[in-house]
Design a protein around this motif. Structure first.
Motif, PDB file in Angstrom:
ATOM      1  N   UNK A  84       0.859  -1.190   0.000  1.00 48.80           N
ATOM      2  CA  UNK A  84       0.000   0.000   0.000  1.00 48.80           C
ATOM      3  C   UNK A  84       0.889   1.232   0.000  1.00 48.80           C
ATOM      4  N   UNK A  85       0.650   2.132  -0.930  1.00 50.35           N
ATOM      5  CA  UNK A  85       1.436   3.365  -0.978  1.00 50.35           C
ATOM      6  C   UNK A  85       0.523   4.553  -0.760  1.00 50.35           C
ATOM      7  N   UNK A  86       0.894   5.409   0.165  1.00 47.54           N
ATOM      8  CA  UNK A  86       0.075   6.596   0.427  1.00 47.54           C
ATOM      9  C   UNK A  86       0.863   7.825  -0.009  1.00 47.54           C
ATOM     10  N   UNK A  87       0.234   8.620  -0.833  1.00 49.89           N
ATOM     11  CA  UNK A  87       0.902   9.836  -1.314  1.00 49.89           C
ATOM     12  C   UNK A  87       0.240  11.041  -0.660  1.00 49.89           C
ATOM     13  N   UNK A  88       1.048  11.911  -0.129  1.00 51.58           N
ATOM     14  CA  UNK A  88       0.489  13.059   0.568  1.00 51.58           C
ATOM     15  C   UNK A  88       1.162  14.329   0.081  1.00 51.58           C
ATOM     16  N   UNK A  89       0.386  15.360  -0.071  1.00 50.02           N
ATOM     17  CA  UNK A  89       0.968  16.636  -0.485  1.00 50.02           C
ATOM     18  C   UNK A  89       0.712  17.680   0.582  1.00 50.02           C
ATOM     19  N   UNK A  90       1.750  18.403   0.964  1.00 50.83           N
ATOM     20  CA  UNK A  90       1.543  19.477   1.941  1.00 50.83           C
ATOM     21  C   UNK A  90       2.169  20.763   1.404  1.00 50.83           C
ATOM     22  N   UNK A  91       1.536  21.864   1.781  1.00 45.80           N
ATOM     23  CA  UNK A  91       2.091  23.161   1.391  1.00 45.80           C
ATOM     24  C   UNK A  91       2.964  23.660   2.519  1.00 45.80           C
ATOM     25  N   UNK A  92       4.161  24.053   2.168  1.00 45.45           N
ATOM     26  CA  UNK A  92       5.130  24.462   3.186  1.00 45.45           C
ATOM     27  C   UNK A  92       5.692  25.844   2.850  1.00 45.45           C
ATOM     28  N   UNK A  93       5.785  26.683   3.873  1.00 47.33           N
ATOM     29  CA  UNK A  93       6.443  27.983   3.675  1.00 47.33           C
ATOM     30  C   UNK A  93       7.760  27.931   4.434  1.00 47.33           C
ATOM     31  N   UNK A  94       8.811  28.398   3.774  1.00 49.74           N
ATOM     32  CA  UNK A  94      10.118  28.368   4.416  1.00 49.74           C
ATOM     33  C   UNK A  94      10.750  29.745   4.276  1.00 49.74           C
ATOM     34  N   UNK A  95      11.404  30.216   5.285  1.00 49.81           N
ATOM     35  CA  UNK A  95      12.061  31.504   5.174  1.00 49.81           C
ATOM     36  C   UNK A  95      12.679  31.970   6.469  1.00 49.81           C
ATOM     37  N   UNK A  96      13.247  33.186   6.416  1.00 51.00           N
ATOM     38  CA  UNK A  96      13.880  33.763   7.602  1.00 51.00           C
ATOM     39  C   UNK A  96      12.887  34.671   8.315  1.00 51.00           C
ATOM     40  N   UNK A  97      12.781  34.528   9.610  1.00 45.66           N
ATOM     41  CA  UNK A  97      11.862  35.367  10.379  1.00 45.66           C
ATOM     42  C   UNK A  97      12.449  36.767  10.491  1.00 45.66           C
ATOM     43  N   UNK A  98      11.673  37.763  10.020  1.00 45.40           N
ATOM     44  CA  UNK A  98      12.128  39.148  10.122  1.00 45.40           C
ATOM     45  C   UNK A  98      11.575  39.755  11.398  1.00 45.40           C
ATOM     46  N   UNK A  99      10.294  39.501  11.623  1.00 44.34           N
ATOM     47  CA  UNK A  99       9.665  40.107  12.792  1.00 44.34           C
ATOM     48  C   UNK A  99       8.502  39.257  13.279  1.00 44.34           C
ATOM     49  N   UNK A 100       8.345  39.161  14.577  1.00 39.14           N
ATOM     50  CA  UNK A 100       7.172  38.498  15.153  1.00 39.14           C
ATOM     51  C   UNK A 100       6.491  39.515  16.042  1.00 39.14           C
ATOM     52  N   UNK A 101       5.206  39.779  15.771  1.00 39.48           N
ATOM     53  CA  UNK A 101       4.488  40.683  16.679  1.00 39.48           C
ATOM     54  C   UNK A 101       3.234  39.974  17.159  1.00 39.48           C
ATOM     55  N   UNK A 102       3.070  39.960  18.486  1.00 36.59           N
ATOM     56  CA  UNK A 102       1.927  39.264  19.091  1.00 36.59           C
ATOM     57  C   UNK A 102       1.080  40.267  19.866  1.00 36.59           C
ATOM     58  N   UNK A 103      -0.227  40.264  19.563  1.00 35.34           N
ATOM     59  CA  UNK A 103      -1.148  41.160  20.301  1.00 35.34           C
ATOM     60  C   UNK A 103      -1.803  40.351  21.410  1.00 35.34           C
ATOM     61  N   UNK A 104      -1.697  40.858  22.604  1.00 37.73           N
ATOM     62  CA  UNK A 104      -2.319  40.163  23.736  1.00 37.73           C
ATOM     63  C   UNK A 104      -3.433  41.034  24.285  1.00 37.73           C
ATOM     64  N   UNK A 105      -4.707  40.706  24.038  1.00 37.63           N
ATOM     65  CA  UNK A 105      -5.775  41.511  24.610  1.00 37.63           C
ATOM     66  C   UNK A 105      -5.765  41.380  26.134  1.00 37.63           C
ATOM     67  N   UNK A 106      -5.888  42.503  26.827  1.00 34.86           N
ATOM     68  CA  UNK A 106      -5.753  42.510  28.288  1.00 34.86           C
ATOM     69  C   UNK A 106      -6.879  41.730  28.960  1.00 34.86           C
TER      70      UNK A 106
END
Ligand SMILES: Nc1ncnc2c1ncn2[C@@H]1O[C@H](COP(=O)(O)OP(=O)(O)OP(=O)(O)O)[C@@H](O)[C@H]1O
Length: 181
Positions: A84-106
């Protein structure tokens, strides 16, 4: 293969039956003295059936184990043999992180956190929206700007691949004037 004419003839008959679909769901047992070419004949039959025919080999000692029951070992071997052979396709994004901004509602808890992740590849820079689960993943992997990451689009799983070469000297205890001799 030398000799074994009658065994080879019998194997040829079985091969023809397989090709005609007359032996489906049945087994063939090759019996004989040790080292007389039973495995050789089986391999030859599989080769004759073409590239697509699966061939799973197992030794008797593989079935006798403390960790796995005999039934489980045989089931696994059968599954391998069915091929049995299972073929799977996934979408992948690869790159360098420039900035991470997280909003935290109080007011509300961690569940409603949103954020943005800017990723840079050699061709372009993209801004991706982050859900609370991805933010949790980011924190777990301790991802910061300058890291090279891989994001699985379907599951939102973020994997840290390494650190950008240009940022690799950020924390080195030497100035840009430092010269090596
Ligand atoms: N008739 C033959 N002609 C050429 N080589 C042979 C012949 N019979 C056996 N051999 C060689 O002897 C070795 C053992 O053969 P093989 O593994 O096919 O035997 P077997 O019957 O499956 O053995 P066992 O019963 O121990 O599993 C292989 O290297 C095979 O190439």
């Amino acid at each position: 293969m030398v000799g074994q004419r009658s065994a080879r003839k019998a194997a040829g008959v079985i091969l023809q039956m397989i090709k005609d679909g007359k032996i489906a769901r049945r087994a063939v047992l090759l019996a004989g003295q040790p080292g007389t070419g039973k495995t050789g004949i089986a391999m030859g039959m599989v080769k004759a059936l073409g590239e697509e025919a699966p061939f799973a080999m197992m030794a008797g000692s593989e079935i006798i184990s403390l960790e796995m029951s005999k039934t489980e070992a045989l089931t696994q071997a059968f599954r391998k043999a069915i091929g049995v052979r299972i073929k799977e396709e996934t979408k992948i994004i690869e790159g360098e992180v420039v900035e991470v901004s997280i909003d935290k509602p109080a007011s509300s808890g961690a569940a409603s956190m949103t954020g943005k992740l800017t990723l840079k590849t050699t061709e372009m820079e993209t801004v991706n929206d982050l859900g609370s689960k991805m933010i949790e993943n980011l924190n777990k992997e301790k991802i910061q700007s300058g890291d090279i990451v891989m994001i699985d689009k379907a599951s939102g799983k973020i994997t840290k691949l390494g650190r950008s070469f240009t940022r690799s000297c950020d924390y080195d205890a030497m100035g840009p004037q430092t010269k090596f001799v």
